[in-house]
Design an enzyme around this catalytic site. Structure first.
Site, PDB file in Angstrom:
ATOM      1  N   ARG A  17      -0.535   2.343   4.421  1.00  0.00           N
ATOM      2  CA  ARG A  17       0.938   1.825   4.834  1.00  0.00           C
ATOM      3  C   ARG A  17       1.345   2.857   6.159  1.00  0.00           C
ATOM      4  NH1 ARG A  17       4.687   2.091  -0.324  1.00  0.00           N
ATOM      5  NH2 ARG A  17       3.574   4.110  -0.485  1.00  0.00           N
ATOM      6  N   ASN A  43       7.764   3.386   3.592  1.00  0.00           N
ATOM      7  CA  ASN A  43       7.316   2.635   2.670  1.00  0.00           C
ATOM      8  C   ASN A  43       8.078   2.791   1.268  1.00  0.00           C
ATOM      9  OD1 ASN A  43       4.900   2.291   4.137  1.00  0.00           O
ATOM     10  ND2 ASN A  43       4.491   4.520   3.957  1.00  0.00           N
TER      11      ASN A  43
END
Length: 117
Positions: free
Chosen positions: A38, A60
């Site tokens: 991510r 995230n």
């Protein structure tokens, strides 16, 4: 007033959440680690935002999605929405992107685009 705000009179703000493959799990030395895949999604999002000239943030979530907010001239925000829906980072698989709180704003709330933790 920022260069983004000077580029166009109509400013727009939109929140987003991207669903799909935005996280990878690996087993290393018998330990399960969350690889910072991510991080790369966020890195590419920041890079695209800078290229388009929009401001905001990306983060995230614990649910494995990526969420954030984009602000700027309407045409540039729309270009970022398209990128978030269809492109993303090179290794991502975008299943869907939800947009919410889309509105016209009188001024930008951010001076750049950043990753929140």
């Amino acid at each position: 007033m920022s260069a983004v705000a000077k580029a166009s009179g109509a400013l727009k703000s939109v929140d987003y959440e991207v669903f799909g493959r935005v996280q990878v799990i690996c087993v290393v030395y018998v330990l399960t680690l969350t690889v910072l895949f991510r991080y790369f999604v966020n890195q590419y999002t920041e890079k695209e935002a800078a290229k388009l000239g929009v401001v905001g943030w990306v983060k995230n979530t614990s649910q494995g999605t990526v969420t954030g907010q984009v602000q700027g001239p309407e045409d540039k925000v729309n270009a970022m929405k398209s990128w978030l829906t269809k492109v993303g980072s090179p290794s991502s698989r975008i299943d869907r992107t939800n947009f919410s709180n889309e509105k016209e704003i009188s001024k930008l709330d951010f001076s750049g685009f950043s990753t929140r933790y």
